[in-house]
Design a protein around this motif. Structure first.
Motif, PDB file in Angstrom:
ATOM      1  N   ILE B  86       3.058   6.268  -4.273  1.00  0.00           N
ATOM      2  CA  ILE B  86       3.628   6.956  -3.112  1.00  0.00           C
ATOM      3  C   ILE B  86       5.061   7.342  -3.441  1.00  0.00           C
ATOM      4  O   ILE B  86       5.867   6.492  -3.803  1.00  0.00           O
ATOM      5  CB  ILE B  86       3.568   6.065  -1.864  1.00  0.00           C
ATOM      6  CG1 ILE B  86       2.105   5.799  -1.501  1.00  0.00           C
ATOM      7  CG2 ILE B  86       4.305   6.718  -0.700  1.00  0.00           C
ATOM      8  CD1 ILE B  86       1.918   4.771  -0.414  1.00  0.00           C
ATOM      9  N   VAL B  87       5.348   8.631  -3.347  1.00  0.00           N
ATOM     10  CA  VAL B  87       6.713   9.099  -3.574  1.00  0.00           C
ATOM     11  C   VAL B  87       7.178   9.816  -2.320  1.00  0.00           C
ATOM     12  O   VAL B  87       6.596  10.821  -1.927  1.00  0.00           O
ATOM     13  CB  VAL B  87       6.786  10.064  -4.781  1.00  0.00           C
ATOM     14  CG1 VAL B  87       8.218  10.561  -4.960  1.00  0.00           C
ATOM     15  CG2 VAL B  87       6.303   9.402  -6.040  1.00  0.00           C
ATOM     16  N   GLY B  88       8.188   9.288  -1.675  1.00  0.00           N
ATOM     17  CA  GLY B  88       8.739   9.934  -0.483  1.00  0.00           C
ATOM     18  C   GLY B  88       7.711  10.136   0.608  1.00  0.00           C
ATOM     19  O   GLY B  88       7.788  11.110   1.351  1.00  0.00           O
ATOM     20  N   GLY B  89       6.728   9.240   0.697  1.00  0.00           N
ATOM     21  CA  GLY B  89       5.725   9.339   1.759  1.00  0.00           C
ATOM     22  C   GLY B  89       4.786  10.519   1.621  1.00  0.00           C
ATOM     23  O   GLY B  89       4.104  10.909   2.564  1.00  0.00           O
ATOM     24  N   LYS B  90       4.752  11.133   0.450  1.00  0.00           N
ATOM     25  CA  LYS B  90       3.876  12.295   0.261  1.00  0.00           C
ATOM     26  C   LYS B  90       2.463  11.840  -0.088  1.00  0.00           C
ATOM     27  O   LYS B  90       2.239  10.699  -0.489  1.00  0.00           O
ATOM     28  CB  LYS B  90       4.402  13.165  -0.874  1.00  0.00           C
ATOM     29  CG  LYS B  90       5.748  13.809  -0.584  1.00  0.00           C
ATOM     30  CD  LYS B  90       6.096  14.748  -1.721  1.00  0.00           C
ATOM     31  CE  LYS B  90       7.426  15.414  -1.502  1.00  0.00           C
ATOM     32  NZ  LYS B  90       8.551  14.576  -1.948  1.00  0.00           N
ATOM     33  N   ASP B  91       1.519  12.779   0.029  1.00  0.00           N
ATOM     34  CA  ASP B  91       0.154  12.519  -0.442  1.00  0.00           C
ATOM     35  C   ASP B  91       0.188  12.273  -1.937  1.00  0.00           C
ATOM     36  O   ASP B  91       1.095  12.733  -2.631  1.00  0.00           O
ATOM     37  CB  ASP B  91      -0.726  13.754  -0.190  1.00  0.00           C
ATOM     38  CG  ASP B  91      -1.023  13.957   1.276  1.00  0.00           C
ATOM     39  OD1 ASP B  91      -0.782  13.000   2.040  1.00  0.00           O
ATOM     40  OD2 ASP B  91      -1.472  15.059   1.639  1.00  0.00           O
ATOM     41  N   PHE B  92      -0.851  11.591  -2.444  1.00  0.00           N
ATOM     42  CA  PHE B  92      -0.931  11.412  -3.898  1.00  0.00           C
ATOM     43  C   PHE B  92      -1.020  12.775  -4.579  1.00  0.00           C
ATOM     44  O   PHE B  92      -0.327  13.049  -5.542  1.00  0.00           O
ATOM     45  CB  PHE B  92      -2.138  10.554  -4.282  1.00  0.00           C
ATOM     46  CG  PHE B  92      -2.008   9.130  -3.809  1.00  0.00           C
ATOM     47  CD1 PHE B  92      -0.804   8.464  -3.911  1.00  0.00           C
ATOM     48  CD2 PHE B  92      -3.106   8.452  -3.277  1.00  0.00           C
ATOM     49  CE1 PHE B  92      -0.670   7.151  -3.479  1.00  0.00           C
ATOM     50  CE2 PHE B  92      -2.988   7.152  -2.852  1.00  0.00           C
ATOM     51  CZ  PHE B  92      -1.766   6.492  -2.945  1.00  0.00           C
ATOM     52  N   VAL B  93      -1.956  13.586  -4.050  1.00  0.00           N
ATOM     53  CA  VAL B  93      -2.047  14.946  -4.580  1.00  0.00           C
ATOM     54  C   VAL B  93      -1.288  15.854  -3.617  1.00  0.00           C
ATOM     55  O   VAL B  93      -1.850  16.375  -2.662  1.00  0.00           O
ATOM     56  CB  VAL B  93      -3.519  15.385  -4.743  1.00  0.00           C
ATOM     57  CG1 VAL B  93      -3.585  16.813  -5.251  1.00  0.00           C
ATOM     58  CG2 VAL B  93      -4.230  14.453  -5.712  1.00  0.00           C
ATOM     59  N   ALA B  94       0.017  15.977  -3.850  1.00  0.00           N
ATOM     60  CA  ALA B  94       0.858  16.778  -2.969  1.00  0.00           C
ATOM     61  C   ALA B  94       0.890  18.191  -3.536  1.00  0.00           C
ATOM     62  O   ALA B  94       1.750  18.551  -4.331  1.00  0.00           O
ATOM     63  CB  ALA B  94       2.259  16.181  -2.898  1.00  0.00           C
ATOM     64  N   PHE B  95      -0.091  18.968  -3.139  1.00  0.00           N
ATOM     65  CA  PHE B  95      -0.322  20.255  -3.789  1.00  0.00           C
ATOM     66  C   PHE B  95       0.902  21.178  -3.855  1.00  0.00           C
ATOM     67  O   PHE B  95       1.205  21.722  -4.912  1.00  0.00           O
ATOM     68  CB  PHE B  95      -1.518  20.972  -3.156  1.00  0.00           C
ATOM     69  CG  PHE B  95      -1.859  22.235  -3.849  1.00  0.00           C
ATOM     70  CD1 PHE B  95      -2.474  22.199  -5.101  1.00  0.00           C
ATOM     71  CD2 PHE B  95      -1.509  23.464  -3.312  1.00  0.00           C
ATOM     72  CE1 PHE B  95      -2.753  23.372  -5.781  1.00  0.00           C
ATOM     73  CE2 PHE B  95      -1.796  24.646  -3.985  1.00  0.00           C
ATOM     74  CZ  PHE B  95      -2.412  24.590  -5.220  1.00  0.00           C
ATOM     75  N   PRO B  96       1.653  21.356  -2.756  1.00  0.00           N
ATOM     76  CA  PRO B  96       2.801  22.278  -2.839  1.00  0.00           C
ATOM     77  C   PRO B  96       3.787  21.898  -3.956  1.00  0.00           C
ATOM     78  O   PRO B  96       4.397  22.772  -4.551  1.00  0.00           O
ATOM     79  CB  PRO B  96       3.459  22.160  -1.469  1.00  0.00           C
ATOM     80  CG  PRO B  96       2.378  21.707  -0.575  1.00  0.00           C
ATOM     81  CD  PRO B  96       1.496  20.823  -1.410  1.00  0.00           C
TER      82      PRO B  96
END
Lengths: 480, 177
Positions: B86-96
């Motif tokens: 988890i980085v900065g509360g993002k999804d694992f696959v943070a597409f953008p």
């Protein structure tokens, strides 16, 4: 097939040149012995490079504690210089790619040197990346490589990782684009070489180019696609550089205006650097008939536009800081303008926003001396812009007890000198051993854009206005 | 192309528009042109010589597509499956967040793939010895080479066709293989 060009267009090549004259004029400095002036200039660059190497040695041996950084200001000259050099590089790609797509034929005289400048500037920027990592032998850690801990990969959510990809792609593609353009000209030098060394050296470098129609057809396709790829690439590079700041939560950095604002600033400073270099080159190598006052005039117009965009961005930032109602953001901007770094802020404002407005006056735009001075002023201003954004946003953080100032050390200055040494050493080598003007492209526009040709087709009543819109070719085979 | 006699007639022109009309003229007279060599690209020359459009744009597209696929596969696998974090509360696959690297790798592979293909199909490499019918073709002359072994007409007939089409000189050149 030669293109139909409106007779009201200003000639791009002066002096009634023939194809053979173009070859002769451009190859002259490549074949002649280095002049005294070149030797002196090259020696100075080598000395700068030497001083810089010592400084780089200090940086890497003792670590970045040699710099004036402290726990509040953790990023200063390294990133300022990095962004400054990357920005300068942008003009080369703009000239070679974007102006190619827009079919701006005036680019032909300056694109070679501008692209070379891009590559050298990006190398200087890369030097700062390598310097600021401190332990340079571990720089490969920013690549997605498997490691001993079961492969904890690099964080692809981080703009710093995007930067690694953006800068290395940019360098590679620019280098390839530039070299493909050089091949036909290297063949020209090979075929007229008088010494054996030159014949062998340029023979290897020119890849056995023979100018066959089929190869030219493919070459044209490659140039067009590379231009099409480089255009979004160059915009992406500075966008990503700006995201290094914009995605953080530091007041003064955390703004959505950064990408377009950085790209405009990059083109602004890059054009200024191209002008600085080209005005010297045309003087030293006697290329006044190829790099004309007309070229300087158009480039100055681009400087006014981008300089004004940058000015609007500065004002918008202030407005948004006030309008946001966030007191940290408001303080960051008031502190920039009136805090301890007020002198840096006002130097930036004067050099970037106020002085380029002088270029609205045609006389100044067409004066070599005035343009030369203004082009240097612009780059001083753009250096201050990055310094202001980086250092003044950091030096007063959320806790007043941590407020600090940044004072550069000798090693900071030495590392900056290193990149100047590197840049000018490479540029002088390029200017001596490679054709500084793209001969093939100049020859291709010679029949339509040289002064004798235009004179011959001039209508009796000359149109009063020279606006760009009117000078669009009536029929352009190129534009397909 | 084979050369039965390895003997070429070399027409030398000194103007881009003349050579362009000469190509049509010479071809209409039933002469097969081996190749035209010019110091700079002349637009329309490929058409009058009857060359097909280059397939390089398509090559670039497919290399670019490879880059896109490679970049997305790499990032989705590394960040989403191999070591999710988890980085900065993002999804694992943070597409953008993956768009910048995807774009850069697309451009990188498209450029390198296309340029590499160009160099290979045009047989350009460091140290290659060029086949020059006239060394002025990289300076200010436009050279039209005609392979005598591939033509039914006699050397004299072709010479006069070349001369009539505007050639300032016609030379003979034997090419040793």
């Amino acid at each position: 097939m030669s293109h139909v060009v409106s007779p009201v267009r200003e000639p791009l090549v002066l002096g009634g040149k023939t194809y053979a004259d173009v070859t002769e004029d451009i190859c002259r400095q490549v074949e002649a012995k280095p002049t005294k002036l070149w030797n002196i200039a090259f020696l100075i660059s080598l000395v700068l490079l030497g001083i810089g190497m010592y400084s780089a040695y200090r940086t890497w041996w003792y670590g970045i504690g040699e710099w004036g950084l402290n726990k509040t200001v953790g990023w200063a000259w390294d990133i300022t210089n990095f962004v400054w050099w990357v920005g300068i590089g942008h003009a080369g790609t703009l000239i070679s790619a974007i102006l190619l797509l827009f079919r701006q034929k005036w680019r032909t005289a300056i694109n070679r040197a501008a692209e070379a400048m891009t590559i050298f500037a990006v190398l200087c920027a890369g030097t700062f990346i390598l310097l600021h990592v401190g332990r340079v032998w571990l720089a490969y850690w920013c690549l997605p490589l498997p490691n001993t801990y079961g492969s904890l990969w690099v964080n692809f959510n981080s703009p710093l990782v995007w930067d690694v990809f953006a800068i290395s792609t940019y360098l590679t593609v620019s280098l390839v684009f530039w070299y493909i353009g050089l091949i036909p000209d290297l063949a020209t030098i090979r075929d007229r070489a008088k010494t054996k060394t030159a014949r062998i050296a340029y023979g290897i470098l020119s890849f056995g180019w023979d100018g066959a129609a089929k190869t030219w057809q493919r070459y044209e396709a490659v140039s067009l696609i590379l231009a099409g790829l480089s255009t979004p690439l160059v915009l992406s590079v500075h966008t990503i550089v700006s995201m290094d700041f914009a995605t953080s939560v530091i007041p003064g950095w955390h703004t959505t205006i950064f990408p377009p604002y950085f790209v405009a600033g990059a083109i602004f400073s890059g054009f200024a650097m191209v002008l600085t270099l080209m005005l010297i080159t045309r003087e030293v190598f006697d290329l006044k008939e190829y790099i004309t006052i007309q070229h300087m005039d158009v480039m100055n117009k681009i400087i006014i536009i981008t300089g004004s965009i940058v000015g609007v961005a500065y004002i918008t930032e202030f407005f948004i800081a006030w309008y946001s109602g966030v007191q940290y953001e408001q303080y960051a901007f008031l502190n920039r303008m009136s805090g301890p770094y007020w002198w840096a802020y006002w130097s930036m404002m004067t050099c970037n926003v106020i002085s380029p407005q002088l270029l609205w006056i045609k006389k100044i735009r067409q004066s070599v001396v005035a343009t030369f001075i203004l082009s240097i002023v612009v780059n001083i201003g753009m250096w201050f812009e990055r310094f202001v954004i980086i250092v003044t946003s950091l030096h007063r953080d959320y806790l007043p007890s941590s407020w600090a100032m940044f004072y550069p050390t000798l090693v900071d200055i030495g590392d900056y000198i290193l990149t100047f040494g590197l840049f000018f050493t490479l540029f002088f080598l390029f200017a001596k051993f490679l054709p500084v003007v793209n001969m093939a492209e100049i020859k291709a526009i010679l029949k339509t854009s040289s002064d004798i040709q235009l004179e011959a087709h001039k209508p009796t009543v000359k149109a009063a206005s020279h606006s760009e819109a009117q000078t669009r070719p009536a029929y352009n085979k190129d534009a397909e | 192309m084979e050369h039965n006699e390895n003997k070429f007639l070399v027409g030398v022109y000194d103007d881009e528009d003349v050579v362009l009309s000469a190509v049509t003229n010479v071809r209409n007279n039933g002469v097969r042109i081996y190749e035209v060599y010019t110091p700079f690209p002349i637009h329309g020359l490929d058409e009058v010589l009857g060359y097909k459009r280059s397939g390089l744009p398509r090559v670039a597209f497919f290399f670019g597509l490879t880059g896109t696929t490679l970049a997305l596969t790499m990032m989705i696998w590394m960040m989403g499956y191999d070591w999710p974090m988890i980085v900065g509360g993002k999804d694992f696959v943070a597409f953008p967040d993956f768009i910048p690297v995807t774009f850069e790798l697309t451009v990188l592979l498209a450029s390198l793939g296309m340029v590499g293909t160009f160099l290979i199909i045009s047989s350009l490499w460091p140290g290659k010895k060029p086949l020059l019918f006239d060394s002025r073709c990289t300076d200010d002359k436009f050279i039209m080479a005609v392979d005598l072994g591939k033509n039914k007409l006699s050397a004299d007939e072709i010479t006069s066709i070349l001369k009539n089409s505007g050639a300032v000189e016609v030379n003979t050149k034997i090419v040793e293989e």
